[in-house]
Design an enzyme around this catalytic site. Structure first.
Site, mmCIF file in Angstrom:
data_model
loop_
_atom_site.group_PDB
_atom_site.id
_atom_site.type_symbol
_atom_site.label_atom_id
_atom_site.label_comp_id
_atom_site.label_asym_id
_atom_site.label_seq_id
_atom_site.Cartn_x
_atom_site.Cartn_y
_atom_site.Cartn_z
ATOM 1 C CG ASP A 32 -1.946 -1.166 1.127
ATOM 2 O OD1 ASP A 32 -2.328 -1.536 -0.005
ATOM 3 O OD2 ASP A 32 -2.347 -1.691 2.171
ATOM 4 C CE LYS A 83 -10.503 -4.713 0.306
ATOM 5 N NZ LYS A 83 -9.063 -4.569 0.085
ATOM 6 N N PRO A 88 -23.183 -7.386 -12.454
ATOM 7 C CG PRO A 88 -24.619 -9.186 -12.013
ATOM 8 C CD PRO A 88 -24.565 -7.687 -12.013
ATOM 9 C CB THR A 145 -10.157 -6.834 9.151
ATOM 10 O OG1 THR A 145 -9.390 -6.379 8.045
ATOM 11 C CG2 THR A 145 -10.294 -8.327 9.054
ATOM 12 N NE ARG A 206 -1.832 -3.770 12.508
ATOM 13 C CZ ARG A 206 -2.130 -3.900 11.213
ATOM 14 N NH1 ARG A 206 -1.834 -5.007 10.553
ATOM 15 N NH2 ARG A 206 -2.722 -2.910 10.565
ATOM 16 C CD GLN A 215 -7.077 -4.035 9.368
ATOM 17 O OE1 GLN A 215 -8.286 -4.231 9.467
ATOM 18 N NE2 GLN A 215 -6.422 -4.236 8.245
HETATM 19 O O1 C5P Z 1 -1.719 -2.347 6.862
HETATM 20 P P1 C5P Z 1 -2.576 -3.531 7.152
HETATM 21 O O2 C5P Z 1 -1.808 -4.751 7.626
HETATM 22 O O3 C5P Z 1 -3.759 -3.215 8.051
HETATM 23 O O4 C5P Z 1 -3.141 -3.907 5.720
HETATM 24 C C1 C5P Z 1 -4.177 -4.814 5.512
HETATM 25 C C2 C5P Z 1 -4.440 -4.898 4.039
HETATM 26 O O5 C5P Z 1 -5.479 -5.845 3.838
HETATM 27 C C3 C5P Z 1 -4.884 -3.594 3.408
HETATM 28 O O6 C5P Z 1 -4.310 -3.557 2.112
HETATM 29 C C4 C5P Z 1 -6.401 -3.732 3.305
HETATM 30 O O7 C5P Z 1 -6.905 -3.076 2.162
HETATM 31 C C5 C5P Z 1 -6.585 -5.240 3.165
HETATM 32 N N1 C5P Z 1 -7.842 -5.803 3.668
HETATM 33 C C6 C5P Z 1 -8.275 -5.643 4.966
HETATM 34 N N2 C5P Z 1 -9.459 -6.202 5.380
HETATM 35 C C7 C5P Z 1 -10.186 -6.906 4.523
HETATM 36 C C8 C5P Z 1 -9.759 -7.075 3.207
HETATM 37 C C9 C5P Z 1 -8.563 -6.520 2.808
HETATM 38 O O8 C5P Z 1 -7.585 -5.021 5.776
HETATM 39 N N3 C5P Z 1 -11.294 -7.518 4.945
#
Ligand code: C5P
Length: 260
Positions: A32, A83, A88, A145, A206, A215
């Site tokens: 990212d 995403k 459709p 999340t 984490r 998150q």
């Molecule tokens: O920086 P971090 O570890 O929070 O990044 C999580 C990555 O996963 C981000 O790129 C986010 O867009 C992606 N993601 C998420 N939750 C989801 C799907 C994708 O955090 N349910």
């Protein structure tokens, strides 16, 4: 239900159906970042420690598909996390367009509904049939999340997040998707409902709770593997670190400690 599932899961692990992958093949680093230079710096500095790189909206909109070629050119596997969520026909055509960049994974929102999911998988399979190339694995986003129960109610959903995630996962499996992206908190129940071959990719990982950021539903790498995740997605804790290699090494150690 969880106890039974956990037992079944251990049996599968011992039979060698699950858990035979190298940990370096199960960690996906979320690139990212806004520029190709930053993205490539991360890939080069992590070298053999990481095989999968997730290109999300920021990287793809900022750098275009060239970043996927840069990743593939270094022998790494791109995970294209756009995403998708539209009608459709639009999603199907977009999937066809994106297949030509040969991502290993492609994501779309389960909330787009079963017709959108069906159209997407149909488009990927048609593309694979016409080109004789493997299609990307299609994964559905269940509930982000970063969403907590209060946000979920605010948007207008009435069932608890967990129930919605499970319902979406079963729908995705029935429509032929390869798996879902979901929080580690829901991974065990998804595994129990959707079986050993359904892929579960968990973000919200984490090593230390202080790095939670936005998150809401987090877990450590070993916790996520223990509840059945096949792949872990980690972004900021690695990409924003002073020493990304050191963080990846700690994550891989923690994964190893899970015994999965
Ligand atoms: O920086 P971090 O570890 O929070 O990044 C999580 C990555 O996963 C981000 O790129 C986010 O867009 C992606 N993601 C998420 N939750 C989801 C799907 C994708 O955090 N349910």
């Amino acid at each position: 239900m969880f106890a039974n599932f956990y037992q079944d899961w251990r049996v599968l692990v011992h039979k060698g159906r699950i858990g035979t992958m190298e940990n370096t093949d199960r960690l996906i680093v979320a690139l990212d970042v806004p520029t190709t230079e930053q993205a490539i710096n991360v890939v080069d500095s992590l070298g053999d420690l990481v095989q999968y790189y997730k290109v999300g909206m920021e990287a793809f909109y900022g750098m275009g598909h060239a970043v996927l070629a840069q990743i593939a050119g270094r022998g790494k596997k791109p995970f294209l996390d756009l995403k998708l969520h539209d009608i459709p026909t639009t999603v199907a055509r977009t999937v066809t367009t994106l297949c030509q960049f040969s991502p290993a994974f492609l994501t779309l929102h389960a909330a787009g509904g079963s017709n959108m999911l069906k159209a997407a998988i149909g488009a990927a399979e048609d593309w694979a049939g016409k080109t004789s190339q493997p299609r990307p694995k299609l994964l559905a986003i269940t509930v982000l999340t970063s969403i907590g129960e209060r946000d979920w109610v605010e948007i207008g959903y009435q069932s608890p997040i967990r129930e919605s995630v499970l319902r979406m996962s079963v729908m995705c499996k029935e429509e032929g998707l390869d798996g879902v992206v979901a929080s580690p908190r829901e991974a065990a129940a998804i595994r129990a409902l959707c079986g050993p071959d359904f892929l579960i990719v968990t973000p919200g990982i984490r090593l230390v709770p202080e790095e939670q950021g936005d998150q809401m539903r987090i877990a450590t790498p070993s916790q996520a593997l223990k509840v059945g995740a096949n792949y872990l997605v980690v972004g900021r804790p690695i990409v924003a670190a002073d020493n990304p290699r050191e963080v990846v090494a700690s994550i891989l150690n923690d994964m190893k400690a899970s015994g999965q």
